[in-house]
Motif scaffolding. Structure first.
Motif, PDB file in Angstrom:
ATOM      1  N   UNK A  19       7.662 -17.330  -2.011  1.00  0.00           N
ATOM      2  CA  UNK A  19       7.402 -17.798  -3.249  1.00  0.00           C
ATOM      3  C   UNK A  19       6.130 -17.001  -3.999  1.00  0.00           C
ATOM      4  N   UNK A  20       5.363 -16.271  -3.352  1.00  0.00           N
ATOM      5  CA  UNK A  20       4.005 -15.875  -3.687  1.00  0.00           C
ATOM      6  C   UNK A  20       4.029 -14.402  -4.267  1.00  0.00           C
ATOM      7  N   UNK A  21       5.294 -13.669  -4.175  1.00  0.00           N
ATOM      8  CA  UNK A  21       5.459 -12.281  -4.494  1.00  0.00           C
ATOM      9  C   UNK A  21       5.420 -12.532  -6.365  1.00  0.00           C
ATOM     10  N   UNK A  22       5.877 -13.771  -6.807  1.00  0.00           N
ATOM     11  CA  UNK A  22       5.566 -13.893  -8.093  1.00  0.00           C
ATOM     12  C   UNK A  22       6.541 -12.901  -9.044  1.00  0.00           C
ATOM     13  N   UNK A  69      -1.608  -9.755   1.687  1.00  0.00           N
ATOM     14  CA  UNK A  69      -1.100  -9.656   0.648  1.00  0.00           C
ATOM     15  C   UNK A  69      -0.293  -8.156   0.592  1.00  0.00           C
ATOM     16  N   UNK A  70      -0.234  -7.463   1.806  1.00  0.00           N
ATOM     17  CA  UNK A  70       0.210  -6.189   1.906  1.00  0.00           C
ATOM     18  C   UNK A  70       1.883  -6.122   1.708  1.00  0.00           C
ATOM     19  N   UNK A 109       0.991  -1.211   0.212  1.00  0.00           N
ATOM     20  CA  UNK A 109       0.174  -0.046  -0.091  1.00  0.00           C
ATOM     21  C   UNK A 109       0.942   1.341   0.089  1.00  0.00           C
ATOM     22  N   UNK A 110       2.287   1.000   0.319  1.00  0.00           N
ATOM     23  CA  UNK A 110       3.061   2.024   0.131  1.00  0.00           C
ATOM     24  C   UNK A 110       3.551   2.656  -1.302  1.00  0.00           C
ATOM     25  N   UNK A 165       5.021  -5.857  -6.746  1.00  0.00           N
ATOM     26  CA  UNK A 165       3.721  -5.734  -5.845  1.00  0.00           C
ATOM     27  C   UNK A 165       3.263  -7.182  -5.870  1.00  0.00           C
ATOM     28  N   UNK A 166       2.701  -7.646  -4.680  1.00  0.00           N
ATOM     29  CA  UNK A 166       2.122  -8.816  -4.503  1.00  0.00           C
ATOM     30  C   UNK A 166       1.001  -8.871  -5.574  1.00  0.00           C
ATOM     31  N   UNK A 167       0.979 -10.057  -6.366  1.00  0.00           N
ATOM     32  CA  UNK A 167      -0.078 -10.188  -7.431  1.00  0.00           C
ATOM     33  C   UNK A 167      -1.689  -9.974  -7.250  1.00  0.00           C
ATOM     34  N   UNK A 168      -1.740 -10.538  -5.562  1.00  0.00           N
ATOM     35  CA  UNK A 168      -3.127 -10.620  -5.090  1.00  0.00           C
ATOM     36  C   UNK A 168      -3.446  -9.423  -4.191  1.00  0.00           C
TER      37      UNK A 168
END
Length: 264
Positions: A257-260, A114-115, A68-69, A101-104
């Motif tokens: 592994x979820x930042x994709x 997911x912030x 969010x930044x 940025x996190x895709x979700x």
């Protein structure tokens, strides 16, 4: 295996992380105080046209912050900054090359989770006694209830640790004990807003506040090193110190592994 997982696993194994040359003073922190200069050497200030958020150096050319930044196209990070009103000499100013940025991430729903975001720097930071990466936790690592952790509260518009408190120009710190998810997710606490991908810490008189977003939740491991277990995400809209509404942090160990990050 995506590049974010490779990055995070490799950084977690880097030697020399999480051991500051200037040890933080954690003996007298009650409701927050000015941090010992350079005792949180991975803390960064994220700036665009002005200081906006905090963040964590996790490798010489990588910074961890809150999704969010990221609201502008151009950023720089400032390292080794203690007093924002003074140029004290050891500061390093480095432009951000790429932002992931996190895709979700949903910028209309910060409590959905997911912030988190990764920033790749144009050049690597010079690692010295005032600039050092934090260690990253092991995959799926959890924290015990009441485990003592310390957010380094960025001097970027920080209102210390209470709603309406004076803005600080120097880096602050506070003791925020972890609140177990089973408590934090109760209906009279954060309820369904408390996800397992988050960490609750502090509450009532002790809290991160506006301007602290993106900064690290520092927790000391059994090996004596400091780990960035959380990224400062949100507080209750009624105020930073609302009872039974501890500060919410994105749980770093849950997001490997979820930042994709698929392109560099």
């Amino acid at each position: 295996m995506d590049l974010a997982l490779i990055l995070l696993l490799s950084v977690a194994a880097v030697s020399g992380c999480g051991v500051p040359s200037y040890q933080p003073d954690t003996n007298r922190v009650v409701n927050g105080e000015e941090a010992r200069p350079y005792s949180w050497p991975w803390q960064i200030s994220l700036e665009s046209f002005f200081p906006t958020c905090g963040g964590t150096l996790i490798a010489p050319n990588w910074v961890l912050t809150a999704a969010h930044c990221i609201t502008f196209h151009t950023y720089r990070v400032v390292l080794a900054e203690h007093d924002m009103n003074k140029e004290e000499g050891p500061e390093q100013f480095i432009m951000v090359e790429k932002m992931f940025i996190h895709p979700k991430w949903n910028d209309n729903c910060v409590s959905c989770g997911n912030d988190i975001a990764l920033l790749k720097l144009e050049t690597s930071a010079v690692i010295n006694d005032k600039v050092l990466p934090a260690c990253l936790p092991q995959h799926s690592e959890t924290l015990a209830h009441n485990e003592p952790c310390y957010p380094a509260l960025s001097s970027a518009n920080t209102q210390l640790i209470w709603t309406g408190g004076p803005k600080a120009t120097t880096l602050q710190q506070a003791l925020l004990p972890v609140v177990d998810h089973s408590i934090c997710s109760r209906s009279d606490w954060w309820g369904s807003s408390a996800k397992t991908t988050m960490i609750c810490a502090g509450g009532e008189s002790k809290s991160a506040c506006h301007g602290d977003s993106g900064g690290p939740l520092n927790c000391k491991g059994r090996d004596g090193k400091w780990y960035v277990q959380g990224v400062t995400s949100f507080v209750d809209g009624r105020g930073c110190n609302t009872p039974q509404r501890p500060t919410m942090f994105t749980r770093v160990a849950s997001l490997y592994g979820k930042l994709n990050v698929l392109k560099q």
